[in-house]
Each structure stands twice: as C-alpha cells, then as structure tokens.
Design a protein around this motif. Structure first.
Motif, short mmCIF file in Angstrom:
data_model
loop_
_atom_site.label_atom_id
_atom_site.label_comp_id
_atom_site.label_asym_id
_atom_site.label_seq_id
_atom_site.Cartn_x
_atom_site.Cartn_y
_atom_site.Cartn_z
N MET A 89 -23.16 78.68 -45.47
CA MET A 89 -24.39 78.60 -46.26
C MET A 89 -25.64 78.75 -45.40
O MET A 89 -26.70 78.96 -45.94
CB MET A 89 -24.47 77.25 -46.97
CG MET A 89 -23.84 77.17 -48.31
SD MET A 89 -24.32 78.40 -49.48
CE MET A 89 -23.68 77.65 -50.92
N LEU A 90 -25.47 78.62 -44.09
CA LEU A 90 -26.64 78.73 -43.23
C LEU A 90 -27.23 80.13 -43.26
O LEU A 90 -28.45 80.31 -43.20
CB LEU A 90 -26.27 78.33 -41.80
CG LEU A 90 -27.41 78.15 -40.82
CD1 LEU A 90 -28.40 77.11 -41.33
CD2 LEU A 90 -26.89 77.74 -39.47
N TRP A 91 -26.39 81.14 -43.41
CA TRP A 91 -26.90 82.52 -43.47
C TRP A 91 -27.65 82.75 -44.77
O TRP A 91 -28.59 83.55 -44.80
CB TRP A 91 -25.77 83.52 -43.26
CG TRP A 91 -24.67 83.44 -44.28
CD1 TRP A 91 -23.58 82.62 -44.25
CD2 TRP A 91 -24.57 84.18 -45.48
NE1 TRP A 91 -22.81 82.82 -45.37
CE2 TRP A 91 -23.40 83.78 -46.15
CE3 TRP A 91 -25.35 85.16 -46.06
CZ2 TRP A 91 -22.99 84.31 -47.36
CZ3 TRP A 91 -24.93 85.70 -47.27
CH2 TRP A 91 -23.78 85.27 -47.90
N LEU A 93 -34.62 89.09 -54.49
CA LEU A 93 -33.66 88.62 -53.49
C LEU A 93 -33.99 87.19 -53.05
O LEU A 93 -33.08 86.37 -52.85
CB LEU A 93 -33.65 89.56 -52.29
CG LEU A 93 -33.03 90.93 -52.55
CD1 LEU A 93 -33.28 91.86 -51.36
CD2 LEU A 93 -31.56 90.82 -52.83
N ALA A 94 -35.28 86.89 -52.87
CA ALA A 94 -35.68 85.53 -52.48
C ALA A 94 -35.32 84.52 -53.56
O ALA A 94 -34.79 83.45 -53.27
CB ALA A 94 -37.18 85.49 -52.20
N ILE A 95 -35.59 84.87 -54.81
CA ILE A 95 -35.26 83.96 -55.91
C ILE A 95 -33.75 83.82 -56.07
O ILE A 95 -33.23 82.73 -56.31
CB ILE A 95 -35.93 84.44 -57.21
CG1 ILE A 95 -37.45 84.29 -57.09
CG2 ILE A 95 -35.41 83.69 -58.42
CD1 ILE A 95 -38.23 84.96 -58.19
N GLY A 96 -33.03 84.93 -55.89
CA GLY A 96 -31.57 84.88 -55.97
C GLY A 96 -30.97 83.98 -54.89
O GLY A 96 -30.08 83.17 -55.17
N CYS A 97 -31.44 84.13 -53.67
CA CYS A 97 -30.94 83.26 -52.59
C CYS A 97 -31.32 81.80 -52.83
O CYS A 97 -30.55 80.88 -52.54
CB CYS A 97 -31.47 83.72 -51.24
SG CYS A 97 -30.71 85.22 -50.61
N SER A 125 -31.06 81.38 -44.12
CA SER A 125 -31.81 82.31 -43.26
C SER A 125 -32.32 83.50 -44.04
O SER A 125 -33.48 83.90 -43.89
CB SER A 125 -30.92 82.79 -42.11
OG SER A 125 -30.48 81.71 -41.35
N LEU A 126 -31.46 84.07 -44.89
CA LEU A 126 -31.89 85.20 -45.72
C LEU A 126 -33.00 84.78 -46.68
O LEU A 126 -33.96 85.53 -46.89
CB LEU A 126 -30.71 85.77 -46.50
CG LEU A 126 -29.72 86.61 -45.72
CD1 LEU A 126 -28.55 87.00 -46.60
CD2 LEU A 126 -30.39 87.84 -45.14
N HIS A 127 -32.89 83.59 -47.25
CA HIS A 127 -33.91 83.10 -48.17
C HIS A 127 -35.26 82.99 -47.46
O HIS A 127 -36.28 83.43 -47.99
CB HIS A 127 -33.49 81.74 -48.73
CG HIS A 127 -34.48 81.13 -49.66
ND1 HIS A 127 -34.82 81.69 -50.87
CD2 HIS A 127 -35.22 80.00 -49.56
CE1 HIS A 127 -35.71 80.93 -51.47
NE2 HIS A 127 -35.98 79.90 -50.68
N ILE A 128 -35.25 82.46 -46.26
CA ILE A 128 -36.51 82.31 -45.50
C ILE A 128 -37.09 83.68 -45.18
O ILE A 128 -38.30 83.91 -45.33
CB ILE A 128 -36.26 81.48 -44.22
CG1 ILE A 128 -35.99 80.02 -44.61
CG2 ILE A 128 -37.46 81.56 -43.28
CD1 ILE A 128 -35.51 79.16 -43.48
N VAL A 129 -36.27 84.61 -44.75
CA VAL A 129 -36.75 85.97 -44.42
C VAL A 129 -37.32 86.65 -45.66
O VAL A 129 -38.40 87.26 -45.61
CB VAL A 129 -35.62 86.81 -43.79
CG1 VAL A 129 -36.00 88.28 -43.72
CG2 VAL A 129 -35.27 86.27 -42.42
N PHE A 130 -36.64 86.53 -46.80
CA PHE A 130 -37.12 87.17 -48.03
C PHE A 130 -38.41 86.53 -48.53
O PHE A 130 -39.31 87.23 -49.00
CB PHE A 130 -36.05 87.12 -49.11
CG PHE A 130 -34.85 87.99 -48.84
CD1 PHE A 130 -34.98 89.21 -48.19
CD2 PHE A 130 -33.58 87.58 -49.22
CE1 PHE A 130 -33.88 90.01 -47.93
CE2 PHE A 130 -32.47 88.38 -48.97
CZ PHE A 130 -32.63 89.59 -48.33
N VAL A 131 -38.52 85.21 -48.43
CA VAL A 131 -39.75 84.53 -48.87
C VAL A 131 -40.93 84.94 -47.98
O VAL A 131 -42.02 85.22 -48.48
CB VAL A 131 -39.56 83.00 -48.90
CG1 VAL A 131 -40.89 82.28 -49.07
CG2 VAL A 131 -38.61 82.61 -50.01
#
Length: 97
Positions: A1-3, A58-62, A6-12
């Motif tokens: 779940m850590l990835w 993508l940010a909302i999805g993550c 990370s993806l959520h932070i990058v997308f936001v």
C-alpha cells in the motif's frame, strides 16, 4: 500500500501544479493583444485542463483506494473530504474560464 500512497502524493502535487498554472495562462491570455498568441494560449489552456482532469481522476482514485483499504475514519476525514470537494469545484471553475 505504500506505493499507492506515493502515487497519490505525486498525483495530488501534479494536480495542484496544474491548478496554479492554469489561471496564470488565463491572465496571460487576457493581457495578450496578438490573435496568434491568443490562439496558442487557448490551446495550451485546453490541453493543460484535459491533462489536469486525468491527473485529478488518478489522485481521487488513489485516495479512494487508500480510504477503502485502510478504512480511515474520524473528524479529520470529513474535513479532508470537504476540502477535496472544494478543490474539485475550483477545478471545474477554472475549466469554465
């Protein structure tokens, strides 16, 4: 779940960068007297808005994945969701401009 985090932070961060840059393009558009430059700036704004919309999804999805995966709860989550709704509203307001 850590990835996923990370993806959520990058997308936001990418979404916020687009939200800060799109109004700047619109200010430049308002100040530009040349029709050729105006057409170029309009094209840039449209492409950026489409790209931002994909990044926002993508940010909302993550974020939903994290929420459902960790089953977060509490008052801070309600405040965060309210801010996300406001941010989505600002995103659509920028798109209308």
């Amino acid at each position: 779940m850590l990835w996923v985090k990370s993806l959520h932070i990058v997308f936001v961060i990418s979404w916020f960068a687009g939200l800060f840059y799109l109004p700047r393009i619109l200010v430049n558009l308002a100040m530009e007297p040349d029709a050729t430059s105006c057409a170029r700036l309009i094209m840039m704004a449209r492409k950026l808005y489409k790209f931002m919309s994909m990044i926002a999804a993508l940010a909302i999805g993550c974020g939903l994945w994290l929420w459902l995966g960790y089953e977060f709860s509490g008052a801070w989550l309600h405040a965060k969701l309210a801010l996300v709704v406001l941010l989505i509203g600002y995103h659509h307001a920028c798109g209308r401009l």
